[in-house]
Design a protein around this motif. Sequence first.
Motif, PDB file in Angstrom:
ATOM      1  N   MET A 198       0.453  -0.937   0.338  1.00  0.00           N
ATOM      2  CA  MET A 198      -0.026   0.225  -0.038  1.00  0.00           C
ATOM      3  C   MET A 198       1.092   1.042   0.522  1.00  0.00           C
ATOM      4  N   ARG A 199       0.711   2.346  -0.609  1.00  0.00           N
ATOM      5  CA  ARG A 199       1.440   3.567  -1.508  1.00  0.00           C
ATOM      6  C   ARG A 199       1.159   3.935  -0.042  1.00  0.00           C
ATOM      7  N   HIS A 200       1.594   5.306   0.423  1.00  0.00           N
ATOM      8  CA  HIS A 200       1.642   6.020   1.385  1.00  0.00           C
ATOM      9  C   HIS A 200       2.075   7.772   0.538  1.00  0.00           C
ATOM     10  N   TYR A 201       1.378   8.315   1.561  1.00  0.00           N
ATOM     11  CA  TYR A 201       2.004   9.946   0.803  1.00  0.00           C
ATOM     12  C   TYR A 201       2.429  10.607   2.114  1.00  0.00           C
ATOM     13  N   ILE A 202       3.296  11.452   2.196  1.00  0.00           N
ATOM     14  CA  ILE A 202       3.036  12.617   3.986  1.00  0.00           C
ATOM     15  C   ILE A 202       3.075  14.237   3.036  1.00  0.00           C
ATOM     16  N   GLY A 203       2.068  13.706   4.409  1.00  0.00           N
ATOM     17  CA  GLY A 203       1.282  14.871   4.388  1.00  0.00           C
ATOM     18  C   GLY A 203       1.377  15.864   4.639  1.00  0.00           C
ATOM     19  N   VAL A 204       1.354  17.662   4.944  1.00  0.00           N
ATOM     20  CA  VAL A 204       1.942  17.997   5.884  1.00  0.00           C
ATOM     21  C   VAL A 204       0.889  19.237   6.372  1.00  0.00           C
ATOM     22  N   VAL A 205       1.118  18.883   7.669  1.00  0.00           N
ATOM     23  CA  VAL A 205      -0.030  19.547   8.416  1.00  0.00           C
ATOM     24  C   VAL A 205      -0.206  20.891   8.777  1.00  0.00           C
ATOM     25  N   HIS A 206      -1.236  21.713   8.768  1.00  0.00           N
ATOM     26  CA  HIS A 206      -1.854  23.210   9.559  1.00  0.00           C
ATOM     27  C   HIS A 206      -2.902  23.454  10.269  1.00  0.00           C
ATOM     28  N   GLN A 207      -2.051  24.158  11.030  1.00  0.00           N
ATOM     29  CA  GLN A 207      -2.920  24.981  12.496  1.00  0.00           C
ATOM     30  C   GLN A 207      -2.441  25.494  12.987  1.00  0.00           C
ATOM     31  N   GLU A 208      -4.064  26.677  12.539  1.00  0.00           N
ATOM     32  CA  GLU A 208      -3.496  28.185  12.784  1.00  0.00           C
ATOM     33  C   GLU A 208      -4.430  28.368  13.940  1.00  0.00           C
ATOM     34  N   GLY A 209      -4.028  28.556  15.396  1.00  0.00           N
ATOM     35  CA  GLY A 209      -5.042  28.787  16.309  1.00  0.00           C
ATOM     36  C   GLY A 209      -6.675  28.064  16.754  1.00  0.00           C
ATOM     37  N   ASN A 210      -7.726  27.848  16.786  1.00  0.00           N
ATOM     38  CA  ASN A 210      -8.605  27.162  16.804  1.00  0.00           C
ATOM     39  C   ASN A 210      -8.705  27.044  15.451  1.00  0.00           C
ATOM     40  N   SER A 211      -8.259  26.617  14.595  1.00  0.00           N
ATOM     41  CA  SER A 211      -9.162  26.879  13.643  1.00  0.00           C
ATOM     42  C   SER A 211      -8.678  24.866  12.931  1.00  0.00           C
ATOM     43  N   ALA A 212      -9.899  24.741  11.924  1.00  0.00           N
ATOM     44  CA  ALA A 212      -9.746  23.263  11.420  1.00  0.00           C
ATOM     45  C   ALA A 212      -8.102  22.887  11.431  1.00  0.00           C
ATOM     46  N   PHE A 213      -8.121  21.347  11.401  1.00  0.00           N
ATOM     47  CA  PHE A 213      -6.506  20.751  10.337  1.00  0.00           C
ATOM     48  C   PHE A 213      -6.216  20.822   9.296  1.00  0.00           C
ATOM     49  N   GLY A 214      -5.254  21.259   8.433  1.00  0.00           N
ATOM     50  CA  GLY A 214      -5.416  21.409   7.274  1.00  0.00           C
ATOM     51  C   GLY A 214      -4.336  20.411   6.607  1.00  0.00           C
ATOM     52  N   VAL A 215      -4.319  19.929   5.847  1.00  0.00           N
ATOM     53  CA  VAL A 215      -3.670  19.194   5.117  1.00  0.00           C
ATOM     54  C   VAL A 215      -3.542  19.402   3.615  1.00  0.00           C
ATOM     55  N   HIS A 216      -1.736  19.263   3.326  1.00  0.00           N
ATOM     56  CA  HIS A 216      -2.322  18.775   1.997  1.00  0.00           C
ATOM     57  C   HIS A 216      -0.783  17.674   0.943  1.00  0.00           C
ATOM     58  N   PHE A 217      -0.496  17.282   0.207  1.00  0.00           N
ATOM     59  CA  PHE A 217       0.431  16.212  -0.284  1.00  0.00           C
ATOM     60  C   PHE A 217       1.340  17.352  -1.444  1.00  0.00           C
ATOM     61  N   PRO A 218       2.804  17.470  -0.869  1.00  0.00           N
ATOM     62  CA  PRO A 218       3.788  18.080  -1.988  1.00  0.00           C
ATOM     63  C   PRO A 218       4.014  17.522  -2.938  1.00  0.00           C
ATOM     64  N   ASP A 219       3.556  15.635  -3.010  1.00  0.00           N
ATOM     65  CA  ASP A 219       3.567  15.332  -4.591  1.00  0.00           C
ATOM     66  C   ASP A 219       2.353  14.744  -4.209  1.00  0.00           C
ATOM     67  N   VAL A 220       1.189  15.610  -4.596  1.00  0.00           N
ATOM     68  CA  VAL A 220      -0.344  15.248  -5.212  1.00  0.00           C
ATOM     69  C   VAL A 220      -0.484  16.874  -5.021  1.00  0.00           C
ATOM     70  N   PRO A 221      -0.093  17.486  -5.817  1.00  0.00           N
ATOM     71  CA  PRO A 221      -0.098  18.242  -6.134  1.00  0.00           C
ATOM     72  C   PRO A 221      -1.519  19.201  -6.002  1.00  0.00           C
ATOM     73  N   GLY A 222      -2.238  19.896  -5.970  1.00  0.00           N
ATOM     74  CA  GLY A 222      -4.245  20.131  -5.086  1.00  0.00           C
ATOM     75  C   GLY A 222      -4.724  19.224  -4.720  1.00  0.00           C
ATOM     76  N   CYS A 223      -4.017  18.079  -3.795  1.00  0.00           N
ATOM     77  CA  CYS A 223      -4.671  17.311  -3.215  1.00  0.00           C
ATOM     78  C   CYS A 223      -5.118  18.421  -1.347  1.00  0.00           C
ATOM     79  N   PHE A 224      -5.596  18.410  -1.093  1.00  0.00           N
ATOM     80  CA  PHE A 224      -6.105  19.332   0.244  1.00  0.00           C
ATOM     81  C   PHE A 224      -6.941  18.614   1.037  1.00  0.00           C
ATOM     82  N   SER A 225      -7.284  18.390   2.261  1.00  0.00           N
ATOM     83  CA  SER A 225      -8.056  17.759   3.449  1.00  0.00           C
ATOM     84  C   SER A 225      -8.235  19.021   4.695  1.00  0.00           C
ATOM     85  N   ALA A 226      -9.383  18.432   4.961  1.00  0.00           N
ATOM     86  CA  ALA A 226      -9.323  19.571   6.985  1.00  0.00           C
ATOM     87  C   ALA A 226     -10.442  18.544   7.410  1.00  0.00           C
ATOM     88  N   ALA A 227      -9.803  18.442   8.554  1.00  0.00           N
ATOM     89  CA  ALA A 227     -10.976  18.123   9.634  1.00  0.00           C
ATOM     90  C   ALA A 227     -10.870  19.336  10.823  1.00  0.00           C
TER      91      ALA A 227
END
Length: 130
Positions: free
Chosen positions: A1-30
Amino acid sequence: MRHYIGVVHQEGNSAFGVHFPDVPGCFSAADELDDLLTSASEALALHLEGEPLPEARSLEAVRDDAEVARDLKDGAFLLAVPVIRLSGRTTKANITMDAGLLAAVDATARERGLTRSAFLADLARREIAG
């Protein structure tokens, strides 16, 4: 199974956002950190649906990327996210488990309006994705 490394950001009380340097344009949040891995895995699967999988760099290579290094310096962190590619076809599988556990699985599936197979598949997806 392939894994990609996501970069997770969070500022203050906002949601956690993640983007993938090896998959341009793909992002998510929770909203909750506990939900981030599942959300990120689903985003990868949807973004890459029907596409060839791009090369996934190692953790070290992603960490050495200048933009990622800047993000890390600003408080981001890295997350290994699995890609679960659904084929759209089903396959029959025989499993063995304790009769009491199977009865509990069936009762829980019924309560949720699912078949045994759908319930077990959902559990497997969530366990694999985190």
